[in-house]
Design a protein around this motif. Structure first.
Motif, mmCIF file in Angstrom:
data_model
loop_
_atom_site.group_PDB
_atom_site.id
_atom_site.type_symbol
_atom_site.label_atom_id
_atom_site.label_comp_id
_atom_site.label_asym_id
_atom_site.label_seq_id
_atom_site.Cartn_x
_atom_site.Cartn_y
_atom_site.Cartn_z
ATOM 1 N N UNK A 160 -0.489 -11.151 40.967
ATOM 2 C CA UNK A 160 0.204 -12.332 40.465
ATOM 3 C C UNK A 160 -0.535 -13.586 40.892
ATOM 4 N N UNK A 161 -0.573 -14.561 39.985
ATOM 5 C CA UNK A 161 -1.227 -15.829 40.286
ATOM 6 C C UNK A 161 -0.220 -16.821 40.862
ATOM 7 N N UNK A 162 -0.732 -17.844 41.512
ATOM 8 C CA UNK A 162 0.129 -18.903 42.030
ATOM 9 C C UNK A 162 0.868 -19.589 40.874
ATOM 10 N N UNK A 163 0.169 -19.760 39.758
ATOM 11 C CA UNK A 163 0.807 -20.381 38.601
ATOM 12 C C UNK A 163 1.992 -19.575 38.105
ATOM 13 N N UNK A 164 1.842 -18.257 38.048
ATOM 14 C CA UNK A 164 2.957 -17.413 37.630
ATOM 15 C C UNK A 164 4.125 -17.525 38.610
#
Length: 408
Positions: A156-160
């Motif tokens: 998972x990305x920080x943006x998600x």
């Protein structure tokens, strides 16, 4: 024992369901349609997961909604898998929260978990072999090494993560977001991997977390689970979800009379939702008169937790009390005055008996004309009683829903 593939209409699946994802009911592909998955499984039950973080001790009817759906799966022949988040509760679900959650100790979580299970016995099937598993996610989460944690974080990305409800608002307000909070949805999702869930249940505010579980199952080579979302039950204010902090709730541990008295005052606008989510009654054959509908709802729900006889006793007691009559029924919960130091102010007794949440609230209720003693309104905010004998045997009432029989 029910055959998991035997239901032809699947009414039990869709009643009170907000969303199933992914779901194409007309598809024959068991990866696209939950009903097709059920049929394709044959006589192998689905594993239906519901995770709970026991962050408090008491449940209310709003909490019961996903458990009622879980019971529907049990009755259709499937296996309920309750995940008690004794590990994740030490982080706290950040969903919808404007600040970091208080971290609980393992001992606090275990104590709360036991009270949860006790309160859920009227709802779930605890007795039929193969119908219920109770797991604690410390079984697998407490042993994760750094390599596996890094593997989870890489999914998972920080943006998600910042798109998740709660995080985005806190980020915009520059409120603190701690890195350990990012682990919560990943760990909850890993629970689905650990128990190999076919379906996960949750409220409509849990879609993000359930979707993470699908992604992680796919990453670890499992068939992704279906997510099934149920509505958040509105409280009696008709605006906010049921919540103890908003005092718009019915507690599962409340006595039969209090439960009945609250439910028989359910606002007309909420009756349809309450009947659909809290009962199994035929929605097409309910009474037309709203007052009759309120009484039927109250009687049915109280019967689920206390039995039909106790529910009818509560109904009779509620009628007598609201008409200002003293009643001898055992349905009125008792409050012992033995621990009260006399002379005592009435607002103190209101607080100590649980009829009000504080002495200040007790004073306000008296001032607003909401307190009665044996049917007689008490107008003096500073009303004081000199001895037990002044009160013993009388019924103390706050509003139209709360009663206590005072005993020596």
């Amino acid at each position: 024992m029910s055959d998991p593939a035997s239901s032809l209409t699947f009414d039990w699946l869709y009643r009170g369901t907000s969303e199933i994802f992914p779901d194409r009911p007309d598809s024959q592909n068991p990866d696209e349609s939950l009903t097709a998955r059920i049929v394709s499984q044959g006589d192998r039950p689905l594993r239906v997961k519901l995770g709970i973080d026991p962050t408090g001790a008491d449940l209310h009817l709003g909490h019961s909604i996903p458990f009622r759906k879980l019971r529907a799966f049990q009755d259709a022949g499937h296996t309920a898998v309750i995940i008690i988040g004794d590990f994740t509760a030490q982080i706290g679900d950040p969903t919808g929260k404007s600040e970091v959650r208080k971290q609980l100790t393992p001992a606090e979580v275990r104590a709360n978990a036991q009270t949860y299970l006790d309160q859920l016995r009227p709802i779930l099937d605890f007795d039929t072999p193969g119908r219920l598993e109770i797991r604690y996610n410390s079984e697998w989460l407490s042993g994760l090494d750094l390599a596996r944690i890094l593997e989870l974080l890489s999914q998972m990305t920080v943006g998600q993560m910042l798109a998740k409800e709660g995080f985005s608002e806190r980020f915009e307000k520059e409120s603190p977001i701690y890195l350990h909070e990012f682990l919560y949805p990943l760990m909850q999702g890993y629970d689905s991997v650990a128990v190999n869930a076919d379906v996960e249940l949750g409220g409509t505010d849990q879609k993000f977390n359930l979707a993470v579980g699908r992604d992680l199952q796919r990453h670890f080579g499992q068939k992704p689970q279906f997510g099934l979302l149920v509505p958040l039950l509105l409280g009696f204010d008709g605006v906010n979800k049921m919540s103890k902090s908003l005092n718009n709730y019915v507690g599962l541990t409340e006595d039969a009379l209090t439960m009945y008295s609250k439910l028989e005052k359910t606002p007309d606008a909420l009756l349809n939702q309450y009947f659909e989510l809290l009962t199994k009654l035929d929605l097409d054959n309910l009474p037309e008169n709203p007052r009759d509908r309120q009484k039927l709802l109250a009687l049915d729900v109280v019967s689920q937790y206390y039995g039909e006889a106790e529910a009818k006793n509560a109904q009779a007691a509620a009628i007598e009390l609201t008409q200002g009559k003293q009643t001898d029924t055992d349905s009125v919960p008792e409050y012992s005055l033995s621990g009260v130091e006399f002379p005592a102010k009435l607002f103190f007794i209101l607080n100590d008996s649980g009829l009000c949440s504080s002495s200040g609230e007790g004073r306000r209720m008296i001032k607003n004309g909401g307190v009665k003693l044996d049917g007689e309104k008490i107008a003096d905010v500073n009303a004081e009683f000199t001895s037990v004998e002044d009160l013993a045997g009388k019924v103390l009432q706050v509003g139209k829903k709360k009663f206590r029989r005072l005993t020596a």
